[in-house]
Scaffold this motif. Structure first.
Motif, PDB file in Angstrom:
ATOM      1  N   ASP A 145      26.439  50.519  45.351  1.00  0.00           N
ATOM      2  CA  ASP A 145      26.075  51.940  45.293  1.00  0.00           C
ATOM      3  C   ASP A 145      26.330  52.450  43.871  1.00  0.00           C
ATOM      4  O   ASP A 145      27.442  52.341  43.354  1.00  0.00           O
ATOM      5  CB  ASP A 145      26.961  52.677  46.315  1.00  0.00           C
ATOM      6  CG  ASP A 145      26.674  54.174  46.359  1.00  0.00           C
ATOM      7  OD1 ASP A 145      26.228  54.736  45.336  1.00  0.00           O
ATOM      8  OD2 ASP A 145      26.904  54.772  47.415  1.00  0.00           O
TER       9      ASP A 145
ATOM     10  N   ILE B  71      36.783  52.144  48.132  1.00  0.00           N
ATOM     11  CA  ILE B  71      35.331  52.403  48.134  1.00  0.00           C
ATOM     12  C   ILE B  71      35.005  53.864  48.482  1.00  0.00           C
ATOM     13  O   ILE B  71      34.311  54.535  47.696  1.00  0.00           O
ATOM     14  CB  ILE B  71      34.604  51.450  49.104  1.00  0.00           C
ATOM     15  CG1 ILE B  71      34.860  49.988  48.728  1.00  0.00           C
ATOM     16  CG2 ILE B  71      33.105  51.768  49.189  1.00  0.00           C
ATOM     17  CD1 ILE B  71      33.926  49.414  47.712  1.00  0.00           C
TER      18      ILE B  71
ATOM     19  N   GLY C 154      35.327  56.137  45.792  1.00  0.00           N
ATOM     20  CA  GLY C 154      34.390  56.031  44.684  1.00  0.00           C
ATOM     21  C   GLY C 154      34.728  54.966  43.655  1.00  0.00           C
ATOM     22  O   GLY C 154      34.205  54.992  42.535  1.00  0.00           O
ATOM     23  N   VAL C 155      35.581  54.013  44.008  1.00  0.00           N
ATOM     24  CA  VAL C 155      35.974  52.971  43.051  1.00  0.00           C
ATOM     25  C   VAL C 155      35.926  51.603  43.736  1.00  0.00           C
ATOM     26  O   VAL C 155      36.370  51.467  44.877  1.00  0.00           O
ATOM     27  CB  VAL C 155      37.416  53.194  42.534  1.00  0.00           C
ATOM     28  CG1 VAL C 155      37.759  52.166  41.455  1.00  0.00           C
ATOM     29  CG2 VAL C 155      37.582  54.600  41.999  1.00  0.00           C
ATOM     30  N   ALA C 156      35.411  50.603  43.046  1.00  0.00           N
ATOM     31  CA  ALA C 156      35.374  49.255  43.628  1.00  0.00           C
ATOM     32  C   ALA C 156      36.051  48.243  42.719  1.00  0.00           C
ATOM     33  O   ALA C 156      35.817  48.220  41.507  1.00  0.00           O
ATOM     34  CB  ALA C 156      33.934  48.839  43.902  1.00  0.00           C
TER      35      ALA C 156
ATOM     36  N   ALA D 106      29.906  48.164  46.934  1.00  0.00           N
ATOM     37  CA  ALA D 106      30.122  48.498  45.535  1.00  0.00           C
ATOM     38  C   ALA D 106      28.819  48.614  44.752  1.00  0.00           C
ATOM     39  O   ALA D 106      28.804  49.101  43.624  1.00  0.00           O
ATOM     40  CB  ALA D 106      31.018  47.457  44.882  1.00  0.00           C
TER      41      ALA D 106
ATOM     42  N   GLY E 133      38.535  56.186  37.169  1.00  0.00           N
ATOM     43  CA  GLY E 133      38.748  55.158  38.191  1.00  0.00           C
ATOM     44  C   GLY E 133      40.205  54.727  38.285  1.00  0.00           C
ATOM     45  O   GLY E 133      40.746  54.537  39.378  1.00  0.00           O
TER      46      GLY E 133
ATOM     47  N   SER F 291      26.854  55.217  42.623  1.00  0.00           N
ATOM     48  CA  SER F 291      27.828  56.297  42.440  1.00  0.00           C
ATOM     49  C   SER F 291      29.267  55.762  42.405  1.00  0.00           C
ATOM     50  O   SER F 291      30.205  56.486  42.101  1.00  0.00           O
ATOM     51  CB  SER F 291      27.687  57.328  43.565  1.00  0.00           C
ATOM     52  OG  SER F 291      28.179  56.793  44.768  1.00  0.00           O
ATOM     53  N   ILE F 292      29.433  54.483  42.718  1.00  0.00           N
ATOM     54  CA  ILE F 292      30.768  53.866  42.745  1.00  0.00           C
ATOM     55  C   ILE F 292      31.134  53.367  41.341  1.00  0.00           C
ATOM     56  O   ILE F 292      30.305  52.752  40.671  1.00  0.00           O
ATOM     57  CB  ILE F 292      30.775  52.668  43.725  1.00  0.00           C
ATOM     58  CG1 ILE F 292      30.351  53.091  45.131  1.00  0.00           C
ATOM     59  CG2 ILE F 292      32.123  51.952  43.716  1.00  0.00           C
ATOM     60  CD1 ILE F 292      31.438  53.607  46.008  1.00  0.00           C
TER      61      ILE F 292
END
Lengths: 397, 397
Positions: B26, B345, B348-350, B24, B384, B28-29
């Protein structure tokens, strides 16, 4: 309500030393008790400039949460600093963590390595702050005596053989409280013993950059082929202690565990202070800065030693440090050293009784006291030494 | 070299959660994982001004060593703040210490009160940082389940009777991770139980000033006639977390032991940060500042809840916080919650899986996950939630 405290915290009893230190906090008392760097050695102007720039240019980096290991740029800069100045970082094997002062480095070493009842070896005497940190983890401290060149090697070997300690805690440069520097010979021998008996070495070097006489001696960490040495440094004596920034260079598995331990201790170290330390390390002319520090401490140390040479009773022995902040004075055996330290207070002078620094307060006897020369002014040094010289006549039979 | 670490640090195993949090990081997340205050809530301009003034007017006070208890003016100001805003300081009985973030307050409570093997009670779920700090002292954690109004009183009484815990750790306002607020009724009952069974309460209130809905509920500390409550607060959410300044108000004997413990941990907290916190507390219009914070978090929370209301499957339950930083979402029993968190993940979402927050990772099952709404931007929240809503269809049978 009667509170029941943990065994480890109860074992840290307030003692006669604290009583003396408390009385010494009176500003009218000449403070030979301090462990502070000289205020003229703190580059306040530089810190002000860096702080303003950081809060102007990248405020959120300085004010939001950060990562436990420390500010990445500072970690990288310190790896280089440790490697180049002290051969104290092996890029293949070691890693580095930023701590909230070297005090936290000491505590984390104990937290990740020691179970309650484990033995830790230390020089005897040694720095009370570290000893208390070890004690607060319920470890058993065993002190190793020494002389002008550092701990005695036969005693160190005997202790390693007998106690199977987790690590040996040592301050090789301008030790606190003794002011002594461990010889290169002894450093090599201590490392060889650590290797033979599988004991780690916790090398604490807060004063290394405060050398004002003699030749630099390589660190024990520079000998570390086997990954046995945990090396701690600090910005407290070269930049400012109020910032609370220290660091550890050690084999990566140890740093990984320290990171887990630190997460639960304080999440991370104040990040503005880390960013200031980074700029200090990379933007200041360090050789010149260190030369300036040496000038300050050389002057102070020469002054106190010349006053002591001139006025102290010849039966009182004392060390002649090549750097750092402390002179260690020793009375002949049987002298009432604690009585002397206590009697100095109403005379307007405070020193730290040697019993503060022993490994085992119940059994170890001390006839010594510690004097700091970086905090009192020149006038205070001259006046304070005269008072102590007069007072000690009553205590030397 | 094979290193042998202490039992307490070995017990803190890296887990699947850390793996998810690592991924997470990252940038871009979309970071629903964070625990950070909103950056717009940090008064950087004010901090810059205070910092400059302090380093200009009294640099040595900010840069030299200071005392372990904390900057005296800040301690006094906080005593008043605790007393007036939270009835959380009794001038006759309590004392106050400054800590390096509330994390250190939590650790010090454990250090001074707990031997290895002692039991600590906590809400289940509870804040993982505190739980790990307790674990690092070798204590046994027992979780007490609850509902919208806080922990269940029958379960709390049963746990106090059965385990004779050293203390009960509780976050009464906008709890981390659940976002729930403990009712006034429950606070009174919990205090009565603590009194009946002689158990201390560790009341952690980092989010108390971030209320944006509903009516304030008095602190448990405000009920403290017997000296049973250790109250922790923090500047991390109302000023800036990077400063690492927290505090504890508790009966004087407890603060005295914490002072001894802190001396061995980090000597004292970064003093410039303490001086900034002091000016913040005494020079800033706090009601207005808190109103501004409420605006920021109300907007964020309303946005995430409205998106969740609109898009989440109706079988997913979630809390509706009246303040703080977190929403707690719960799948129906049997859902593969960890699989869902892991699968988010690459989309693109954590989010943080609920297992991170359970008292006993080996036995406690969780079907929940934690979402933070203060860190992602409005756009990230909308995007998200849409991604999570789509993804959860695969996991709800």
């Amino acid at each position: 309500m009667n509170y029941t405290f943990s065994d480890k915290i109860v074992s840290l009893k307030p003692s006669a030393i604290r009583e003396i230190l408390k009385m010494a906090s009176d500003p009218s008392i000449i403070p030979f008790t301090a462990g502070n760097p000289s205020s003229e050695a703190i580059p306040a102007e530089v810190i002000r400039k860096f702080s303003a720039e950081i809060l102007e240019q990248e405020p959120m980096a300085a004010l939001q949460y950060s990562i436990t290991e420390g500010y990445p740029k500072l970690r990288e800069a310190l790896k280089g600093f440790c490697r180049e100045r002290y051969q104290a970082f092996d890029g293949e094997r070691d890693d580095l963590i930023i701590t909230s002062g070297a005090q936290q480095a000491i505590e984390l070493a104990c937290k990740v390595l020691c179970n309650e009842g484990d033995v830790v070896l230390c020089e005897n005497p040694s720095f009370v702050g570290s000893l208390n940190s070890f004690r607060s983890y319920g470890v058993t401290l065993k002190g190793v005596a020494g002389d002008e060149d550092g701990v005695d090697m036969a005693a160190l070997e005997e202790a390693m053989k007998t106690y199977h300690p987790k690590f040996f805690y040592v301050i090789p440069n301008f030790q606190n409280p003794s002011g002594r520097t461990m010889s290169w010979q002894r450093r090599q021998e201590a490392y060889a013993l650590a290797k033979r008996y599988g004991v780690l070495i916790l090398e604490d070097n807060p004063y290394g950059d405060l050398r004002f006489a003699g030749e630099p001696v390589p660190t024990i960490k520079s000998l570390d082929e086997e990954g046995l040495v945990i090396y701690c440094g600090s910005f407290s004596k070269i930049l400012a202690p109020g910032l609370r920034v220290g660091f550890v260079s050690a084999p990566a598995p140890i740093i990984a565990k320290m990171t887990v331990g630190k997460q639960g201790s304080d999440v991370h170290t104040n990040i503005l202070a880390q960013m200031i330390a980074y700029r200090f390390l990379t933007e200041v002319d360090l050789p010149r800065h260190f030369a300036g520090l040496a000038e300050i401490y050389r002057h102070k140390c020469e002054l106190i030693l010349s006053e002591m040479d001139r006025q102290f009773d010849k039966r009182v022995a004392y060390t002649r440090p090549q750097g750092g902040l402390f002179v260690w004075c020793t009375f002949p055996e049987g002298t009432d050293m604690t009585g002397f330290c206590r009697a100095a207070i109403p005379q307007g002078v405070a020193v730290v009784p040697g019993t503060a620094f022993v490994a085992n307060e119940a059994t170890d006897v001390s006839y010594s006291f510690r004097m700091n020369y970086s905090t009192p002014s020149d006038e205070q040094i001259v006046k304070g030494i005269a008072i102590l010289a007069r007072l000690m006549r009553d205590y030397l039979k």
